[in-house]
Design an enzyme around this catalytic site. Structure first.
Site: not given
Lengths: 379, 454
Positions: B55, B57, B83, B115-116, B258, B332
């Protein structure tokens, strides 16, 4: 509009002029007077109240909490908080509600009294008033004059708040800082003056009943003060304002575990906002918090849990399911981290007279109220 | 206008400086990216060597730190496990930079979906608001979401080496133990951001060293006969468990995804059959791949996240065996040490956002897998008594007096006795790094409130 802008704090302005702003505040650095940097800190601490108010509104709007009064006190337009923070606010409120509810629903002969320290925009009085209309309760809130004035302004604006204050409604006409009735009292004062050892200099706290069964509540309040000051404040409350024979308890909600990576980051992040947490250093672990209550002479019983434990063990399965469905929560690991770093801690004294005489049967009030509450050591 | 060639390089330069590119360029870039991604299967094939990242982010400055530590594109072949957006302050710049690099060097960078990368999640967790703030409209967010729908769901890395060429670098401070001999087969190595060795672990051996290593001071207890050979490896590695490495020298493929596995998916081919070009559904196989987590349970469990599932060691081992995998790499979940191997090193979580949300205090990691070139035709040596050095297990005598190794016994109970031994895992080099210095990351002067409960 925030409480700070309504009533400018001149000390704060002093502090800014001397480079005691966000970054420049060097502890004991040349030229930085203690007074000015203290004022900046006070201001920052007072500002935390609107943080809490906003979080509460977000929680209410999403259905985590049922609190019709939250939005009446929030001065900022509501911003939706992250699911993680909503869940955390929910757990925090639920934990304290549980202890307070048990206190109020436990039968007693005598009157019950709650003293809420640094109450700010807290709505607990109104919620309890709705929930337990038949339970005689004397409620006191103590906070900075600026916060108290702002709260009274909100109360004046909303009749549903004012109507719950109980007769007599006196003196809510002009701008003011304190309010007193036989159910609700808002005392405008800087808590630190209660640390005075000279009892003659202590202020009068109208309507505070020295013998009523009393629960003292500090929800993210005392943690902003120096530990020795906190100790003196508690001593003053429990020996000067209350008789030492009065059954009394203390409920604390505070951050803990400052030594791990998350805790260290928390301390440095809050420091950039001029927020310092002296009790966090002094009482870093659950056991330290518990020992602290004994030092304050709440030696007849105590318990402590981190809020992760509250979520796991205090919240029922049905309630977990309900809350779990409110929002998709992607931040599980982060939530666990966050919840691990706050604790709820409670302790009580039975009160000497009652313990000896068992006359009116209130001596073991807190034991009866909280004996079933699951603590980390099972006690 | 078109965004090819020099325009693209200009956009890359601008984004590297953390400055957004104009809306029309974003539209063009997203169109190009979609053309490229539509050609990729649900499971992209990737050849080792490759550097696997978790990730990001929106922590742009930490992404720059990642490139500094792991090497720049196109010099290093990267695989990002999703992500890219939400939570951090620079989702837009981070994602667009990665997308530009993808369009510019399609064979040197692989992006799979997290998932983001979803319309619904980005409206809650910040990316939508960020686009609105930076462009004044939701157009850019919409273009990006269309790209999200085309991102692959997984990647399959092949050709990874079973052992690492030991890093010829200095040893990090605080590591005061002896490292395994460099002629041993190195399975795991952990380096800090300066390339200094923090930990090294030799395959099939207990010869390892790290700051956390127990003192190998008692030669008498160094034989493999001890009832429980406690191996305290570096944080995050499987060497902290009682797992005892693996014994074969041909590594299977590595599946990168992910989140994790799905009860609806028992083979990689089933992933290939999904129709991925859509918003991430609330349930079903595609959702599970992006949302699930490994956990210390048997079989499948409900996820507290409200999407995806929890899955246990038995599920991972069966899946890996059936699909000839040696390892699943996934992201994740925040792990404080940057990476975490589980289930006898059959699955690893890689997390690449240091001090996540500027609050968690964690370190980040990336995983380097080497190319199985120099080791072609490699034969396991069986001569390797470490000789004299304390703490050495005898190389190649894995099934020694300690009995047949536990891992296989446990696995055979899952798969039946006729099963073969599991594949050797690839050699794994973790580079661990911290957040970029505060003053370089240009934190907004007014930070959003409610970072903590106050």
């Amino acid at each position: 509009m925030s409480s700070n802008s309504q009533i400018p704090n001149l000390k704060t302005l002093l502090g800014r002029g001397r480079g005691a702003g966000l970054r420049g505040r060097a502890r004991g650095g040349p030229g930085a007077s203690t007074e000015s940097s203290e004022a900046v800190r006070d201001n920052a601490v007072r500002g935390t109240d609107q943080d809490a108010a906003g979080s509460r509104v977000s929680c209410v709007e999403l259905g985590y909490l049922n609190d019709p009064y939250a939005k009446l006190f929030a001065t900022q337009s509501s911003t939706r908080r992250l699911p993680l923070l909503n869940r955390g606010s929910y757990v925090r409120t639920t934990a304290i509600d549980l202890l307070v509810d048990r206190f109020l629903t436990t039968p007693t002969h005598g009157l019950k009294q709650i003293i809420s320290l640094g109450a700010g925009t807290d709505t607990r009085y109104w919620r309890l008033h709705d929930k337990y209309p038949d339970t005689p309760l004397l409620y006191h809130e103590l906070d900075f004059p600026a916060n108290a004035a702002s709260k009274l302004l909100s109360i004046q604006r909303h009749s549903e708040l004012e109507d719950a204050l109980g007769a007599p409604h006196f003196g809510l006409a002009g701008p003011q800082q304190s309010y007193h009735s036989f159910t609700y009292n808002l005392h405008a004062l800087d808590l630190r003056i209660l640390a005075a050892t000279d009892t003659a200099s202590l202020p009068d706290l109208p309507n505070l009943n020295p013998t009523a069964n009393t629960l003292i509540l500090s929800e993210m309040c005392l943690c902003y003060l120096q530990p020795e000051v906190v100790e003196k404040i508690i001593y003053t409350l429990t020996t000067h304002y209350l008789r030492s024979s009065t059954p009394t308890s203390l409920v604390l909600y505070e951050p803990i575990r400052p030594r791990d990576a998350f805790g260290r980051t928390m301390i440095s992040n809050l420091a950039t906002r001029n927020i310092h947490l002296p009790t966090l250093t002094k009482y870093p672990e659950l056991a330290d918090q518990r020992a602290r209550l004994k030092e304050y002479d709440f030696g007849d019983g105590d318990g402590v849990v981190d809020t992760g434990f509250v979520w796991r063990e205090w919240v029922s399965a049905e309630e977990k399911e309900r809350v779990g469905q409110l929002e998709m929560l992607d931040e599980m690991e982060e939530l666990e981290l966050l919840l691990r770093h706050y604790c709820v801690c409670w302790g009580w004294r039975d009160g000497d007279e009652n313990r000896n005489q068992e006359r009116d049967g209130d001596g073991d009030l807190f034991r009866r109220a909280w004996e079933g509450v699951k603590g980390t050591n099972g006690g | 206008m078109s965004i090819g060639g020099s325009d693209l390089d200009r956009a890359i330069t601008q984004l590297r400086a953390c400055r957004p590119i104009p809306e029309n360029q974003v539209r063009e870039l997203c169109y190009k990216a979609r053309e490229l991604l539509i050609e990729e299967g649900n499971v992209v094939g990737v050849d080792a060597p490759v550097t696997i990242c978790g990730d990001i982010h929106g922590q742009f400055h930490d992404l720059m730190e990642l490139f500094r530590v792991g090497g720049d594109v196109p010099d290093t072949n990267y695989l990002f496990m999703g992500d890219f957006v939400d939570r951090g302050f620079y989702s837009l710049e981070s994602f667009l930079l990665l997308l530009c690099l993808k369009v510019r060097y399609p064979d040197r960078i692989t992006l799979i979906r997290g998932n983001h990368e979803s319309r619904q999640i980005t409206t809650v967790y910040g990316f939508y608001d960020e686009c609105l703030r930076k462009y004044g409209s939701a157009n850019v967010w919409r273009y990006c979401c269309e790209v999200f729908d085309y991102l692959a769901l997984g990647a399959l890395v092949t050709g990874a080496a079973t052992t690492l060429d030991p890093t010829d670098g200095p040893i990090a401070e605080n590591v005061n133990c002896e490292l395994p001999d460099s002629d041993m087969d190195i399975e795991i190595e952990t380096l800090n951001a300066n390339g200094e060795i923090m930990f090294r672990y030799a395959r099939n051996g207990d010869s390892q060293s790290s700051a956390a290593s127990q003192a190998n001071s008692n030669p008498a207890s160094s034989s493999p006969i001890g009832p429980t050979p406690s191996r305290s490896g570096a944080a995050g590695t499987g060497a902290t468990s009682s797992a005892n490495g693996s014994t074969r020298n041909d590594t299977g493929a590595i599946l990168c995804v992910h989140g994790g596995l799905s009860p609806l998916i028992d083979s990689i081919d089933k992933i290939r059959l999904l129709d991925r070009k859509q918003e991430v559904p609330h349930e079903g196989a595609m959702c599970d791949l992006l949302w699930s987590d490994p956990d210390e349970i048997d079989g499948w469990g409900l996820s507290p996240r409200g999407a995806g599932f929890l899955f246990g060691a038995d599920i991972v081992k069966c899946f890996n065996y059936k699909n000839d995998l040696s390892l699943i790499a996934r992201a994740h979940q925040l792990v404080m040490e940057g990476f975490k191997e589980m289930f006898d090193s059959t699955i690893v979580t890689v997390w690449s956002a240091p001090n996540y949300c500027y609050r968690c205090g964690n370190v980040a990691a990336i995983l380097e897998l080497g190319e199985d070139g120099s080791n072609a035709g490699y034969q396991r040596r069986s001569n390797g008594d470490r000789g004299g050095g304390g703490g050495g297990w005898i190389l190649g005598s894995n099934a020694g007096p300690n009995g047949t190794n536990d891992e296989n016994r446990r696995l055979s109970s899952v798969l039946g006795d006729s099963m073969q031994k599991p594949r050797d895992g690839p050699g794994r080099r973790y580079r661990v790094f911290e957040a970029a210095p505060q003053d370089s990351r240009g934190m907004p002067a007014k930070k959003p409130v409610a970072d903590y409960f106050l």
